[in-house]
Design a protein around this motif. Structure first.
Motif, PDB file in Angstrom:
ATOM      1  N   ARG A  48      -9.038  -2.588  -1.793  1.00 43.05           N
ATOM      2  CA  ARG A  48     -10.040  -3.169  -2.684  1.00 43.05           C
ATOM      3  C   ARG A  48      -9.530  -4.463  -3.307  1.00 43.05           C
ATOM      4  NH1 ARG A  48     -11.406   1.727  -4.345  1.00 43.05           N
ATOM      5  NH2 ARG A  48      -9.788   1.763  -5.932  1.00 43.05           N
ATOM      6  N   ARG A  49      -8.278  -4.450  -3.749  1.00 42.03           N
ATOM      7  CA  ARG A  49      -7.693  -5.612  -4.418  1.00 42.03           C
ATOM      8  C   ARG A  49      -7.652  -6.832  -3.491  1.00 42.03           C
ATOM      9  NH1 ARG A  49      -4.111  -3.095  -7.107  1.00 42.03           N
ATOM     10  NH2 ARG A  49      -2.535  -2.881  -5.508  1.00 42.03           N
ATOM     11  N   HIS A  50      -7.448  -6.607  -2.197  1.00 40.16           N
ATOM     12  CA  HIS A  50      -7.351  -7.718  -1.245  1.00 40.16           C
ATOM     13  C   HIS A  50      -8.672  -7.982  -0.517  1.00 40.16           C
ATOM     14  CE1 HIS A  50      -3.069  -8.398  -1.740  1.00 40.16           C
ATOM     15  NE2 HIS A  50      -2.920  -7.084  -1.793  1.00 40.16           N
ATOM     16  N   GLY A  51      -9.697  -7.220  -0.839  1.00 42.87           N
ATOM     17  CA  GLY A  51     -11.018  -7.455  -0.247  1.00 42.87           C
ATOM     18  C   GLY A  51     -11.115  -7.065   1.209  1.00 42.87           C
ATOM     19  N   ILE A  52     -10.384  -6.012   1.606  1.00 43.69           N
ATOM     20  CA  ILE A  52     -10.463  -5.522   2.985  1.00 43.69           C
ATOM     21  C   ILE A  52     -10.899  -4.066   2.953  1.00 43.69           C
ATOM     22  CG2 ILE A  52      -8.701  -7.109   3.845  1.00 43.69           C
ATOM     23  CD1 ILE A  52      -6.702  -4.794   3.783  1.00 43.69           C
ATOM     24  N   SER A  53     -11.353  -3.567   4.077  1.00 47.09           N
ATOM     25  CA  SER A  53     -11.771  -2.164   4.136  1.00 47.09           C
ATOM     26  C   SER A  53     -10.554  -1.266   4.289  1.00 47.09           C
ATOM     27  CB  SER A  53     -12.734  -1.945   5.306  1.00 47.09           C
ATOM     28  OG  SER A  53     -12.048  -2.052   6.527  1.00 47.09           O
ATOM     29  N   ARG A  54     -10.724  -0.023   3.899  1.00 43.19           N
ATOM     30  CA  ARG A  54      -9.646   0.973   4.035  1.00 43.19           C
ATOM     31  C   ARG A  54      -9.331   1.183   5.519  1.00 43.19           C
ATOM     32  NH1 ARG A  54      -5.590   3.509   4.020  1.00 43.19           N
ATOM     33  NH2 ARG A  54      -5.211   5.519   3.082  1.00 43.19           N
ATOM     34  N   ALA A  55     -10.353   1.112   6.382  1.00 39.58           N
ATOM     35  CA  ALA A  55     -10.151   1.292   7.824  1.00 39.58           C
ATOM     36  C   ALA A  55      -9.280   0.174   8.398  1.00 39.58           C
ATOM     37  CB  ALA A  55     -11.489   1.339   8.547  1.00 39.58           C
ATOM     38  N   LEU A  56      -9.494  -1.057   7.935  1.00 42.06           N
ATOM     39  CA  LEU A  56      -8.683  -2.174   8.415  1.00 42.06           C
ATOM     40  C   LEU A  56      -7.229  -2.006   7.962  1.00 42.06           C
ATOM     41  CD1 LEU A  56      -8.466  -4.860   9.885  1.00 42.06           C
ATOM     42  CD2 LEU A  56      -9.129  -6.000   7.766  1.00 42.06           C
ATOM     43  N   LEU A  57      -7.040  -1.558   6.730  1.00 37.12           N
ATOM     44  CA  LEU A  57      -5.684  -1.307   6.249  1.00 37.12           C
ATOM     45  C   LEU A  57      -5.012  -0.220   7.083  1.00 37.12           C
ATOM     46  CD1 LEU A  57      -3.409  -1.799   4.241  1.00 37.12           C
ATOM     47  CD2 LEU A  57      -4.520  -0.160   2.701  1.00 37.12           C
ATOM     48  N   THR A  58      -5.755   0.799   7.474  1.00 36.67           N
ATOM     49  CA  THR A  58      -5.211   1.865   8.320  1.00 36.67           C
ATOM     50  C   THR A  58      -4.797   1.307   9.681  1.00 36.67           C
ATOM     51  OG1 THR A  58      -6.590   3.495   7.202  1.00 36.67           O
ATOM     52  CG2 THR A  58      -5.707   4.120   9.349  1.00 36.67           C
ATOM     53  N   GLN A  59      -5.594   0.411  10.260  1.00 38.89           N
ATOM     54  CA  GLN A  59      -5.236  -0.214  11.538  1.00 38.89           C
ATOM     55  C   GLN A  59      -3.951  -1.029  11.389  1.00 38.89           C
ATOM     56  OE1 GLN A  59      -8.531  -2.606  12.797  1.00 38.89           O
ATOM     57  NE2 GLN A  59      -9.806  -0.853  13.326  1.00 38.89           N
ATOM     58  N   TRP A  60      -3.844  -1.772  10.304  1.00 45.42           N
ATOM     59  CA  TRP A  60      -2.647  -2.569  10.063  1.00 45.42           C
ATOM     60  C   TRP A  60      -1.438  -1.668   9.891  1.00 45.42           C
ATOM     61  CZ3 TRP A  60      -4.526  -6.648   5.941  1.00 45.42           C
ATOM     62  CH2 TRP A  60      -5.411  -7.533   6.550  1.00 45.42           C
ATOM     63  N   ARG A  61      -1.607  -0.513   9.227  1.00 43.57           N
ATOM     64  CA  ARG A  61      -0.495   0.423   9.048  1.00 43.57           C
ATOM     65  C   ARG A  61      -0.008   0.948  10.398  1.00 43.57           C
ATOM     66  NH1 ARG A  61      -1.804   4.519   4.026  1.00 43.57           N
ATOM     67  NH2 ARG A  61      -1.050   3.162   2.363  1.00 43.57           N
ATOM     68  N   ARG A  62      -0.946   1.285  11.288  1.00 41.82           N
ATOM     69  CA  ARG A  62      -0.563   1.766  12.625  1.00 41.82           C
ATOM     70  C   ARG A  62       0.213   0.696  13.382  1.00 41.82           C
ATOM     71  NH1 ARG A  62      -6.110   3.912  13.499  1.00 41.82           N
ATOM     72  NH2 ARG A  62      -6.039   5.989  12.605  1.00 41.82           N
ATOM     73  N   ALA A  63      -0.302  -0.533  13.352  1.00 38.04           N
ATOM     74  CA  ALA A  63       0.368  -1.641  14.040  1.00 38.04           C
ATOM     75  C   ALA A  63       1.752  -1.878  13.436  1.00 38.04           C
ATOM     76  CB  ALA A  63      -0.476  -2.911  13.938  1.00 38.04           C
ATOM     77  N   SER A  93       0.815  -1.221   0.000  1.00 36.03           N
ATOM     78  CA  SER A  93       0.000   0.000   0.000  1.00 36.03           C
ATOM     79  C   SER A  93       0.847   1.267   0.000  1.00 36.03           C
ATOM     80  CB  SER A  93      -0.951   0.011   1.197  1.00 36.03           C
ATOM     81  OG  SER A  93      -0.248   0.288   2.401  1.00 36.03           O
ATOM     82  N   TYR A  94       2.130   1.157   0.386  1.00 42.19           N
ATOM     83  CA  TYR A  94       3.012   2.321   0.397  1.00 42.19           C
ATOM     84  C   TYR A  94       3.744   2.518  -0.929  1.00 42.19           C
ATOM     85  CZ  TYR A  94       2.302   3.114   5.346  1.00 42.19           C
ATOM     86  OH  TYR A  94       1.754   3.405   6.571  1.00 42.19           O
ATOM     87  N   ARG A  95       3.654   1.555  -1.837  1.00 40.59           N
ATOM     88  CA  ARG A  95       4.308   1.709  -3.141  1.00 40.59           C
ATOM     89  C   ARG A  95       3.458   2.612  -4.024  1.00 40.59           C
ATOM     90  NH1 ARG A  95       4.419  -4.104  -3.752  1.00 40.59           N
ATOM     91  NH2 ARG A  95       5.674  -4.737  -1.999  1.00 40.59           N
ATOM     92  N   GLY A  96       4.088   3.552  -4.661  1.00 38.94           N
ATOM     93  CA  GLY A  96       3.361   4.430  -5.566  1.00 38.94           C
ATOM     94  C   GLY A  96       2.618   5.522  -4.828  1.00 38.94           C
ATOM     95  N   HIS A  97       1.829   6.273  -5.573  1.00 36.18           N
ATOM     96  CA  HIS A  97       1.104   7.420  -5.041  1.00 36.18           C
ATOM     97  C   HIS A  97      -0.360   7.054  -4.802  1.00 36.18           C
ATOM     98  CE1 HIS A  97       0.203  11.590  -4.340  1.00 36.18           C
ATOM     99  NE2 HIS A  97      -0.690  11.597  -5.314  1.00 36.18           N
ATOM    100  N   ARG A  98      -0.844   7.275  -3.594  1.00 32.61           N
ATOM    101  CA  ARG A  98      -2.247   7.069  -3.223  1.00 32.61           C
ATOM    102  C   ARG A  98      -2.739   5.658  -3.548  1.00 32.61           C
ATOM    103  NH1 ARG A  98      -4.964  12.073  -2.654  1.00 32.61           N
ATOM    104  NH2 ARG A  98      -6.840  11.361  -3.659  1.00 32.61           N
ATOM    105  N   GLN A  99      -2.026   4.668  -3.036  1.00 26.14           N
ATOM    106  CA  GLN A  99      -2.345   3.272  -3.325  1.00 26.14           C
ATOM    107  C   GLN A  99      -3.198   2.589  -2.261  1.00 26.14           C
ATOM    108  OE1 GLN A  99      -1.559   1.335  -6.104  1.00 26.14           O
ATOM    109  NE2 GLN A  99      -1.138   3.339  -6.953  1.00 26.14           N
ATOM    110  N   GLY A 100      -3.458   3.239  -1.136  1.00 24.09           N
ATOM    111  CA  GLY A 100      -4.154   2.581  -0.028  1.00 24.09           C
ATOM    112  C   GLY A 100      -5.498   2.003  -0.391  1.00 24.09           C
ATOM    113  N   SER A 101      -6.372   2.809  -0.969  1.00 22.98           N
ATOM    114  CA  SER A 101      -7.721   2.337  -1.304  1.00 22.98           C
ATOM    115  C   SER A 101      -7.687   1.231  -2.355  1.00 22.98           C
ATOM    116  CB  SER A 101      -8.578   3.497  -1.809  1.00 22.98           C
ATOM    117  OG  SER A 101      -8.744   4.449  -0.786  1.00 22.98           O
ATOM    118  N   ALA A 102      -6.830   1.390  -3.352  1.00 22.45           N
ATOM    119  CA  ALA A 102      -6.741   0.386  -4.413  1.00 22.45           C
ATOM    120  C   ALA A 102      -6.245  -0.946  -3.864  1.00 22.45           C
ATOM    121  CB  ALA A 102      -5.817   0.882  -5.525  1.00 22.45           C
TER     122      ALA A 102
END
Length: 133
Positions: A48-63, A36-45
């Motif tokens: 979506r590609r892995h079938g998880i919510s953006r909020a869950l990805l944000t939690q994983w980023r914090r951890a 999700s950190y590769r490239g520009h503004r890749q978090g949402s994409a």
């Protein structure tokens, strides 16, 4: 005449599989976070590609940044180097005492004194335990 076609994406779950939750390993979480950190503004994409919510990805980023995922980066805390205000014990040369030990003051106020030769992984585990309690 236009032909409107409705295409919806859904997954049919077997009857015994209702209410299921996916279990992600720390290695998978780290791989997804780093992707999700590769490239520009890749978090949402990536989410979506892995079938998880953006909020869950944000939690994983914090951890990931706090070092809570096994195999992720080690979290660092600010360090302040200061002279020990306590007088040295009689009979002990002050240089020998200061040269082979380091004292760490944790964010919760606890002080930890360890040998300079301590294994870094062991020290990280000790600090994590002391900061949690």
């Amino acid at each position: 005449m236009s032909c409107a076609k409705v295409i919806s994406q859904f997954e049919v779950l077997p009857p015994g599989d209702l209410g299921r939750r996916r279990q992600w390993t720390d290695a998978e979480k780290i791989r997804i976070v780093e992707e999700s950190y590769r490239g520009h503004r890749q978090g949402s994409a990536v989410a979506r590609r892995h079938g998880i919510s953006r909020a869950l990805l944000t939690q994983w980023r914090r951890a990931y940044h706090k070092g809570l995922l096994e195999g992720g980066p080690t979290a660092f805390s600010p360090v302040e180097i200061a002279v020990d205000p306590r007088p040295a014990m009689p009979g002990t040369p002050p240089a020998a005492e200061a040269s082979d030990r380091i004292e760490i003051t944790l964010a919760n106020g606890r002080r930890l004194s360890v040998a300079l030769s301590i294994d870094a992984d062991r020290l990280v585990r000790i600090v994590r335990v002391l900061e949690q309690t």
